[in-house]
Motif scaffolding. Structure first.
Motif, PDB file in Angstrom:
ATOM      1  N   THR A  80       0.843  -1.211   0.000  1.00  0.00           N
ATOM      2  CA  THR A  80       0.000   0.000   0.000  1.00  0.00           C
ATOM      3  C   THR A  80       0.873   1.255   0.000  1.00  0.00           C
ATOM      4  O   THR A  80       0.482   2.288  -0.515  1.00  0.00           O
ATOM      5  N   ARG A  81       2.066   1.145   0.559  1.00  0.00           N
ATOM      6  CA  ARG A  81       3.009   2.271   0.524  1.00  0.00           C
ATOM      7  C   ARG A  81       3.339   2.641  -0.939  1.00  0.00           C
ATOM      8  O   ARG A  81       3.415   3.816  -1.296  1.00  0.00           O
ATOM      9  N   ASP A  82       3.514   1.605  -1.790  1.00  0.00           N
ATOM     10  CA  ASP A  82       3.781   1.872  -3.206  1.00  0.00           C
ATOM     11  C   ASP A  82       2.599   2.598  -3.848  1.00  0.00           C
ATOM     12  O   ASP A  82       2.783   3.493  -4.680  1.00  0.00           O
ATOM     13  N   LEU A  83       1.403   2.176  -3.448  1.00  0.00           N
ATOM     14  CA  LEU A  83       0.210   2.825  -3.999  1.00  0.00           C
ATOM     15  C   LEU A  83       0.155   4.298  -3.578  1.00  0.00           C
ATOM     16  O   LEU A  83      -0.215   5.169  -4.367  1.00  0.00           O
ATOM     17  N   GLU A  84       0.549   4.562  -2.347  1.00  0.00           N
ATOM     18  CA  GLU A  84       0.584   5.950  -1.864  1.00  0.00           C
ATOM     19  C   GLU A  84       1.580   6.771  -2.675  1.00  0.00           C
ATOM     20  O   GLU A  84       1.301   7.914  -3.057  1.00  0.00           O
ATOM     21  N   ILE A  85       2.747   6.167  -2.948  1.00  0.00           N
ATOM     22  CA  ILE A  85       3.763   6.880  -3.740  1.00  0.00           C
ATOM     23  C   ILE A  85       3.209   7.192  -5.128  1.00  0.00           C
ATOM     24  O   ILE A  85       3.381   8.295  -5.656  1.00  0.00           O
ATOM     25  N   LEU A  86       2.519   6.212  -5.718  1.00  0.00           N
ATOM     26  CA  LEU A  86       1.931   6.407  -7.050  1.00  0.00           C
ATOM     27  C   LEU A  86       0.987   7.608  -7.047  1.00  0.00           C
ATOM     28  O   LEU A  86       1.103   8.507  -7.905  1.00  0.00           O
ATOM     29  N   VAL A 145       0.550  10.117  -4.848  1.00  0.00           N
ATOM     30  CA  VAL A 145       1.120  11.427  -4.496  1.00  0.00           C
ATOM     31  C   VAL A 145       2.039  11.934  -5.609  1.00  0.00           C
ATOM     32  O   VAL A 145       2.026  13.122  -5.951  1.00  0.00           O
ATOM     33  N   THR A 146       2.812  11.039  -6.209  1.00  0.00           N
ATOM     34  CA  THR A 146       3.712  11.477  -7.278  1.00  0.00           C
ATOM     35  C   THR A 146       2.916  11.909  -8.514  1.00  0.00           C
ATOM     36  O   THR A 146       3.244  12.924  -9.148  1.00  0.00           O
ATOM     37  N   ALA A 147       1.869  11.160  -8.835  1.00  0.00           N
ATOM     38  CA  ALA A 147       1.026  11.544  -9.971  1.00  0.00           C
ATOM     39  C   ALA A 147       0.416  12.925  -9.716  1.00  0.00           C
ATOM     40  O   ALA A 147       0.369  13.779 -10.604  1.00  0.00           O
ATOM     41  N   TRP A 148      -0.019  13.152  -8.486  1.00  0.00           N
ATOM     42  CA  TRP A 148      -0.577  14.462  -8.143  1.00  0.00           C
ATOM     43  C   TRP A 148       0.496  15.560  -8.297  1.00  0.00           C
ATOM     44  O   TRP A 148       0.227  16.634  -8.843  1.00  0.00           O
ATOM     45  N   ALA A 149       1.723  15.278  -7.862  1.00  0.00           N
ATOM     46  CA  ALA A 149       2.804  16.276  -7.963  1.00  0.00           C
ATOM     47  C   ALA A 149       3.121  16.579  -9.431  1.00  0.00           C
ATOM     48  O   ALA A 149       3.384  17.730  -9.798  1.00  0.00           O
ATOM     49  N   ILE A 150       3.090  15.561 -10.284  1.00  0.00           N
ATOM     50  CA  ILE A 150       3.332  15.774 -11.722  1.00  0.00           C
ATOM     51  C   ILE A 150       2.222  16.652 -12.311  1.00  0.00           C
ATOM     52  O   ILE A 150       2.470  17.588 -13.069  1.00  0.00           O
ATOM     53  N   TRP A 151       0.999  16.322 -11.930  1.00  0.00           N
ATOM     54  CA  TRP A 151      -0.150  17.092 -12.429  1.00  0.00           C
ATOM     55  C   TRP A 151      -0.065  18.541 -11.953  1.00  0.00           C
ATOM     56  O   TRP A 151      -0.300  19.485 -12.713  1.00  0.00           O
ATOM     57  N   TYR A 152       0.298  18.720 -10.687  1.00  0.00           N
ATOM     58  CA  TYR A 152       0.411  20.062 -10.114  1.00  0.00           C
ATOM     59  C   TYR A 152       1.479  20.868 -10.857  1.00  0.00           C
ATOM     60  O   TYR A 152       1.285  22.037 -11.184  1.00  0.00           O
ATOM     61  N   ASN A 153       2.591  20.199 -11.175  1.00  0.00           N
ATOM     62  CA  ASN A 153       3.669  20.888 -11.913  1.00  0.00           C
ATOM     63  C   ASN A 153       3.199  21.320 -13.303  1.00  0.00           C
ATOM     64  O   ASN A 153       3.547  22.397 -13.776  1.00  0.00           O
ATOM     65  N   ARG A 154       2.394  20.475 -13.942  1.00  0.00           N
ATOM     66  CA  ARG A 154       1.872  20.840 -15.273  1.00  0.00           C
ATOM     67  C   ARG A 154       0.998  22.089 -15.180  1.00  0.00           C
ATOM     68  O   ARG A 154       1.083  22.987 -16.002  1.00  0.00           O
ATOM     69  N   LYS A 155       0.158  22.108 -14.150  1.00  0.00           N
ATOM     70  CA  LYS A 155      -0.705  23.278 -13.978  1.00  0.00           C
ATOM     71  C   LYS A 155       0.136  24.534 -13.760  1.00  0.00           C
ATOM     72  O   LYS A 155      -0.171  25.599 -14.303  1.00  0.00           O
ATOM     73  N   ALA A 203       7.050  15.438  -3.884  1.00  0.00           N
ATOM     74  CA  ALA A 203       6.077  14.371  -3.602  1.00  0.00           C
ATOM     75  C   ALA A 203       6.521  13.535  -2.402  1.00  0.00           C
ATOM     76  O   ALA A 203       5.722  13.211  -1.520  1.00  0.00           O
ATOM     77  N   SER A 204       7.816  13.202  -2.349  1.00  0.00           N
ATOM     78  CA  SER A 204       8.320  12.353  -1.256  1.00  0.00           C
ATOM     79  C   SER A 204       8.181  13.047   0.083  1.00  0.00           C
ATOM     80  O   SER A 204       7.738  12.447   1.067  1.00  0.00           O
ATOM     81  N   SER A 205       8.552  14.342   0.124  1.00  0.00           N
ATOM     82  CA  SER A 205       8.467  15.013   1.418  1.00  0.00           C
ATOM     83  C   SER A 205       7.011  15.271   1.793  1.00  0.00           C
ATOM     84  O   SER A 205       6.652  15.196   2.966  1.00  0.00           O
ATOM     85  N   PHE A 206       6.152  15.496   0.809  1.00  0.00           N
ATOM     86  CA  PHE A 206       4.726  15.684   1.099  1.00  0.00           C
ATOM     87  C   PHE A 206       4.167  14.426   1.761  1.00  0.00           C
ATOM     88  O   PHE A 206       3.477  14.491   2.773  1.00  0.00           O
ATOM     89  N   LEU A 207       4.521  13.261   1.203  1.00  0.00           N
ATOM     90  CA  LEU A 207       4.021  11.990   1.740  1.00  0.00           C
ATOM     91  C   LEU A 207       4.583  11.738   3.139  1.00  0.00           C
ATOM     92  O   LEU A 207       3.856  11.321   4.046  1.00  0.00           O
ATOM     93  N   GLU A 259       3.779  11.521   8.997  1.00  0.00           N
ATOM     94  CA  GLU A 259       4.198  11.942  10.341  1.00  0.00           C
ATOM     95  C   GLU A 259       3.025  12.595  11.064  1.00  0.00           C
ATOM     96  O   GLU A 259       2.744  12.293  12.229  1.00  0.00           O
ATOM     97  N   ALA A 260       2.308  13.478  10.352  1.00  0.00           N
ATOM     98  CA  ALA A 260       1.178  14.170  10.973  1.00  0.00           C
ATOM     99  C   ALA A 260       0.061  13.188  11.315  1.00  0.00           C
ATOM    100  O   ALA A 260      -0.602  13.319  12.346  1.00  0.00           O
ATOM    101  N   SER A 261      -0.119  12.153  10.470  1.00  0.00           N
ATOM    102  CA  SER A 261      -1.195  11.186  10.699  1.00  0.00           C
ATOM    103  C   SER A 261      -1.018  10.430  12.004  1.00  0.00           C
ATOM    104  O   SER A 261      -1.986  10.013  12.618  1.00  0.00           O
ATOM    105  N   LYS A 262       0.246  10.251  12.429  1.00  0.00           N
ATOM    106  CA  LYS A 262       0.486   9.524  13.686  1.00  0.00           C
ATOM    107  C   LYS A 262      -0.248  10.200  14.827  1.00  0.00           C
ATOM    108  O   LYS A 262      -0.827   9.557  15.674  1.00  0.00           O
ATOM    109  N   TYR A 263      -0.225  11.536  14.829  1.00  0.00           N
ATOM    110  CA  TYR A 263      -0.846  12.265  15.933  1.00  0.00           C
ATOM    111  C   TYR A 263      -2.362  12.206  15.843  1.00  0.00           C
ATOM    112  O   TYR A 263      -3.042  12.097  16.845  1.00  0.00           O
ATOM    113  N   PHE A 264      -2.900  12.237  14.592  1.00  0.00           N
ATOM    114  CA  PHE A 264      -4.347  12.135  14.450  1.00  0.00           C
ATOM    115  C   PHE A 264      -4.823  10.767  14.907  1.00  0.00           C
ATOM    116  O   PHE A 264      -5.839  10.622  15.549  1.00  0.00           O
ATOM    117  N   GLN A 265      -4.035   9.728  14.584  1.00  0.00           N
ATOM    118  CA  GLN A 265      -4.454   8.373  14.947  1.00  0.00           C
ATOM    119  C   GLN A 265      -4.446   8.179  16.456  1.00  0.00           C
ATOM    120  O   GLN A 265      -5.218   7.410  16.987  1.00  0.00           O
TER     121      GLN A 265
END
Ligand SMILES: [Zn+2]
Length: 213
Positions: A69-75, A77-87, A105-109, A114-120
């Motif tokens: 699932t970590r790979d899926l997250e990378i997919l 977030v990275t796709a979103w970062a590519i799209w954001y760069n195009r915009k 993308a990597s640092s965003f993820l 890290e932030a999710s740990k506190y929410f959980q």
């Protein structure tokens, strides 16, 4: 661009980044030169990303089969970062190189994780988690709420044994607008009376913590 054309906006339909191919979601995210460069930074990727005739869902399914699932997250977030760069390129005339997009993308993820740990952690993080009473003792948790707008109050009680299993509980609407403190006191009273009613001998009482965490 396809969406713009559907809305009647005149474009030539060619990718504004590479100027070579018709722009589509797959081209933008996986087959445009800049996208291919970004994906090449993913050294641990368990599948080939930039393959012809694969759309986003094919790639996601491939990653689910071959990766984690970590790979899926990378997919995603990275796709979103590519799209954001195009915009940014098209609308703001700003663009980043592939390494910057990958790092973004990597640092965003990482930051999100890290932030999710506190929410959980939720209430436990605030040190209000429910603690079991000693063996043979029942814990009564009570809470009261009051509403000035509705002009009423309500109380809730739950009694649990040392294993955390519920022994009894109640909730009650009171058609009077008591203060917060008065409502808490009424909740404690209801808890004690309920414990007495079901014949409990050893009890402890705690307010404002109806839910075990
Ligand atoms: Zn392109």
């Amino acid at each position: 661009m396809l969406n713009l054309r559907k809305r009647g906006v005149a474009t030539d339909g060619i990718c504004p980044i590479c100027g070579k191919e018709a722009e589509s979601i797959c081209h933008a995210l996986f087959r445009c030169n800049i996208a291919k460069e970004v994906w090449s930074w993913w050294k641990e990727c368990p599948i080939k990303i930039c393959v012809e005739n694969q759309d986003f869902s094919d790639i996601a399914l491939g990653l689910l089969c071959a990766g984690t699932t970590r790979d899926l997250e990378i997919l995603v977030v990275t796709a979103w970062a590519i799209w954001y760069n195009r915009k940014q390129c098209v609308h703001e005339s700003k663009k980043q190189v592939a390494g910057q997009i990958w790092d973004f993308a990597s640092s965003f993820l990482s930051n999100y994780k890290e932030a999710s740990k506190y929410f959980q952690l939720g209430p436990a993080f605030c040190d209000v988690s429910w603690k079991k009473p000693p063996m043979g003792v029942y814990k009564i948790n009570v809470d009261g709420a009051t509403s000035e707008r509705e002009r009423n109050s309500s109380i809730g009680v739950i009694i649990r044994d040392f294993k955390g299993e519920a022994a009894a509980g109640l909730c009650r609407l009171i058609n009077a607008n008591f203060s917060v403190l008065e409502t808490e006191v009424l909740a404690v009273e209801a808890g004690v009376l309920l414990a007495k009613y079901i014949g409990l001998q050893q009890i402890i009482i705690e307010s404002n913590s109806l839910l075990p965490v």
